[in-house]
Design an enzyme around this catalytic site. Structure first.
Site, PDB file in Angstrom:
ATOM      1  N   ASP A   1      -5.297  -2.760  -5.382  1.00 20.83           N
ATOM      2  CA  ASP A   1      -6.035  -4.155  -4.614  1.00 20.83           C
ATOM      3  C   ASP A   1      -6.759  -5.166  -4.541  1.00 20.83           C
ATOM      4  O   ASP A   1      -7.195  -5.736  -4.543  1.00 20.83           O
ATOM      5  CB  ASP A   1      -5.323  -3.709  -3.351  1.00 20.83           C
ATOM      6  CG  ASP A   1      -6.769  -2.430  -2.304  1.00 20.83           C
ATOM      7  OD1 ASP A   1      -6.984  -2.291  -3.266  1.00 20.83           O
ATOM      8  OD2 ASP A   1      -6.518  -2.669  -1.527  1.00 20.83           O
ATOM      9  N   SER A   2      -7.181  -4.529  -5.853  1.00 17.71           N
ATOM     10  CA  SER A   2      -8.725  -5.667  -6.483  1.00 17.71           C
ATOM     11  C   SER A   2      -8.083  -6.788  -6.650  1.00 17.71           C
ATOM     12  O   SER A   2      -8.760  -7.625  -7.641  1.00 17.71           O
ATOM     13  CB  SER A   2      -9.095  -4.941  -7.475  1.00 17.71           C
ATOM     14  OG  SER A   2      -7.891  -4.278  -8.176  1.00 17.71           O
TER      15      SER A   2
ATOM     16  N   ASP B   1      -1.618   0.443  -5.048  1.00 23.54           N
ATOM     17  CA  ASP B   1      -2.452   0.551  -3.922  1.00 23.54           C
ATOM     18  C   ASP B   1      -1.290   0.280  -2.248  1.00 23.54           C
ATOM     19  O   ASP B   1      -0.473  -0.473  -2.617  1.00 23.54           O
ATOM     20  CB  ASP B   1      -3.784  -0.257  -4.041  1.00 23.54           C
ATOM     21  CG  ASP B   1      -4.713   0.240  -4.204  1.00 23.54           C
ATOM     22  OD1 ASP B   1      -5.003   1.791  -3.726  1.00 23.54           O
ATOM     23  OD2 ASP B   1      -5.729  -0.368  -4.787  1.00 23.54           O
TER      24      ASP B   1
ATOM     25  N   LYS C   1      -1.391   5.096  -4.066  1.00 25.45           N
ATOM     26  CA  LYS C   1      -2.767   5.616  -3.531  1.00 25.45           C
ATOM     27  C   LYS C   1      -3.100   4.687  -1.537  1.00 25.45           C
ATOM     28  O   LYS C   1      -2.654   3.555  -1.970  1.00 25.45           O
ATOM     29  CB  LYS C   1      -3.688   4.620  -4.441  1.00 25.45           C
ATOM     30  CG  LYS C   1      -5.327   5.189  -4.103  1.00 25.45           C
ATOM     31  CD  LYS C   1      -6.250   4.571  -5.670  1.00 25.45           C
ATOM     32  CE  LYS C   1      -6.149   3.641  -5.985  1.00 25.45           C
ATOM     33  NZ  LYS C   1      -6.811   2.532  -4.792  1.00 25.45           N
TER      34      LYS C   1
ATOM     35  N   GLU D   1      -6.718   4.664   0.854  1.00 26.60           N
ATOM     36  CA  GLU D   1      -7.800   5.018   0.879  1.00 26.60           C
ATOM     37  C   GLU D   1      -8.369   5.775   2.256  1.00 26.60           C
ATOM     38  O   GLU D   1      -7.225   5.792   3.475  1.00 26.60           O
ATOM     39  CB  GLU D   1      -8.848   3.578   1.275  1.00 26.60           C
ATOM     40  CG  GLU D   1      -9.128   3.084  -0.633  1.00 26.60           C
ATOM     41  CD  GLU D   1      -9.656   1.366  -0.754  1.00 26.60           C
ATOM     42  OE1 GLU D   1      -9.925   1.312   0.546  1.00 26.60           O
ATOM     43  OE2 GLU D   1      -9.262   0.845  -0.972  1.00 26.60           O
TER      44      GLU D   1
ATOM     45  N   GLU E   1     -15.393   7.077  -5.427  1.00 25.10           N
ATOM     46  CA  GLU E   1     -15.772   5.624  -6.252  1.00 25.10           C
ATOM     47  C   GLU E   1     -17.265   5.985  -5.815  1.00 25.10           C
ATOM     48  O   GLU E   1     -17.187   5.755  -4.626  1.00 25.10           O
ATOM     49  CB  GLU E   1     -14.694   4.289  -5.873  1.00 25.10           C
ATOM     50  CG  GLU E   1     -15.547   3.210  -6.147  1.00 25.10           C
ATOM     51  CD  GLU E   1     -14.772   1.661  -5.830  1.00 25.10           C
ATOM     52  OE1 GLU E   1     -13.184   1.764  -5.390  1.00 25.10           O
ATOM     53  OE2 GLU E   1     -14.826   0.365  -5.958  1.00 25.10           O
TER      54      GLU E   1
HETATM   55  O1  KIV Z   1      -7.860  -1.622  -5.985  1.00 23.46           O
HETATM   56  C1  KIV Z   1      -8.082  -0.838  -7.427  1.00 23.46           C
HETATM   57  O2  KIV Z   1      -8.220  -1.293  -8.163  1.00 23.46           O
HETATM   58  C2  KIV Z   1      -9.253   0.092  -7.528  1.00 23.46           C
HETATM   59  C3  KIV Z   1      -9.508   0.626  -8.718  1.00 23.46           C
HETATM   60  C4  KIV Z   1     -10.752   0.265  -8.367  1.00 23.46           C
HETATM   61  C5  KIV Z   1      -9.574   2.398  -7.712  1.00 23.46           C
HETATM   62  O3  KIV Z   1      -8.692   0.786  -5.831  1.00 23.46           O
END
Ligand code: KIV
Length: 275
Positions: free
Chosen positions: A57-58, A96, A124, A126, A193
Site C-alpha cells: 500500500d506504499s 497489502d 499482508k 499491519e 520495519e
Molecule cells: O507497502 C509497502 O511497500 C510495505 C513495505 C515497505 C514493507 O509495506
C-alpha cells in the site's frame, strides 16, 4: 508482442511457494522481496529471480502521490495486484490489506478474499496482538498471511510520524511478544520495519517462520525494498534504502544488484541500519 507487453522469461524455474521460502530459511539462504506495482516491473523481477513480490500500500505514496498510505482503498490494491499478477507467473505475490479493510475479522475475510481472487498468493496485515484472531481466521480458511510489525505505516497518525520503533525495553518487549503471537496464530511470514537490528535478530532466531526486514538490519531471513527507492525515484530516500541504479547502467541491472547484495549480505550496510 504489441506495445511492449512484458514477456515472462524467468530466472525462477518453478513457482515460488511458502515451502520454498521456509526451506530457504532453514538452509540459511536469504530470499529477496521487492514492493512493486505494475506488470513490467513484475516481469523484470521474474527475469531477475526475485522470489517474493509485495504489492504494497506504499503505492499510495510512490504511485498515487499521497502523503501516506491512509487514503489507499481496496480498489487501488485490486487494480495493482491484477497488474502485477499479469506480469509474473513464478514469484510469490503478496498484497497489502489497506487501512481499515481488516478492522474486524469478518471485514478481513471479505477483503482478503478479494485480494486473493485478484491474483495474490498471500495477504499482508499491519499490527500485533490485536490481529492474531484475524490471522487465525484467515489461515484456518486457506489464506496465507504475512504479519507486519515495528513501524507500521498505517499507524502514522498514532505514532506521530514515521519513527523507528522498539528502541526502549518496554516497546521492544511488546514487538517481540507480537511476533511470537502472530506466529502462534498461524502467520506464514513476518515483515519487520524500522526496528533496531539486535531486536530483529532476536526475533528472527526465535521464530520458525521467515522474517523480512526493511530497516531491520542484516540478520533477517529476507529483505524488502520499494522499487522507487531501488531506482532512485525517491527525492528524500529513507536511511534504510539504497539507490542501486546509481551503481548499474540499467533497471534490470539495479534489481540484480539489489538481489545479489542482499543474498551476499552486503546490503543492508552499516549506514542503512538502526541501533
Ligand atoms: O507497502 C509497502 O511497500 C510495505 C513495505 C515497505 C514493507 O509495506
Amino acid at each position: 508482442m504489441p506495445y511492449g507487453k512484458p514477456t515472462q522469461e524467468s530466472a525462477l524455474t518453478k513457482p515460488v511457494s511458502i515451502t520454498t521460502l521456509r526451506k530457504m530459511k532453514s538452509e540459511g539462504n536469504k530470499f529477496v522481496c521487492v514492493s512493486l506495482y505494475d506488470a513490467p516491473m513484475a516481469a523484470m523481477a521474474q527475469k531477475t529471480g526475485i522470489e517474493l513480490l509485495l504489492v504494497g500500500d506504499s503505492l499510495g505514496m510512490t504511485v498515487l502521490g499521497y502523503d501516506d498510505t491512509i487514503p489507499v482503498t481496496m480498489e487501488h490494491m485490486i487494480y495493482h495486484v491484477e497488474a502485477v499478477r499479469r506480469g509474473n507467473n513464478k514469484s510469490m505475490i503478496m498484497g497489502d490489506l489497506p487501512f481499515m479493510s481488516y478492522a474486524t475479522p469478518e471485514q478481513a475475510m471479505i477483503n482478503a478474499t478479494r485480494i486473493m481472487q485478484a491474483g495474490a498468493h498471500m495477504v499482508k496485515l499491519e499490527g500485533g496482538e490485536w490481529i492474531a484472531e484475524t490471522v487465525k481466521m484467515l489461515t484456518d480458511r486457506g489464506i496465507p498471511v504475512c504479519g507486519h510489525i515495528g513501524l507500521t505505516p498505517q499507524y502514522v497518525n498514532k505514532f506521530g510520524g514515521f519513527r523507528v520503533q522498539g528502541r526502549n525495553e518496554q516497546q521492544a518487549e511488546i514487538i517481540y511478544n507480537d511476533a511470537r503471537m502472530l506466529e502462534e496464530a498461524g502467520a506464514d511470514l513476518l515483515v519487520m520495519e524500522c526496528i533496531p537490528s539486535s531486536l530483529a535478530k532476536t526475533i528472527t532466531e526465535s521464530l520458525d517462520i521467515p522474517t523480512i526486514g526493511i530497516g531491520a538490519g542484516k540478520d533477517t531471513d529476507a529483505q524488502v525494498l520499494v522499487i522507487n527507492d531501488i531506482l532512485g525515484l525517491t527525492e528524500k530516500p529513507p536511511k534504510f534504502s539504497k539507490n542501486f541504479l546509481e551503481e548499474t547502467a540499467s533497471i534490470p541491472g539495479a534489481l540484480m544488484k539489489y538481489a545479489e547484495d542482499t543474498r551476499n549480505r552486503i546490503f543492508p550496510a552499516e549506514e542503512n541500519i538502526f541501533v
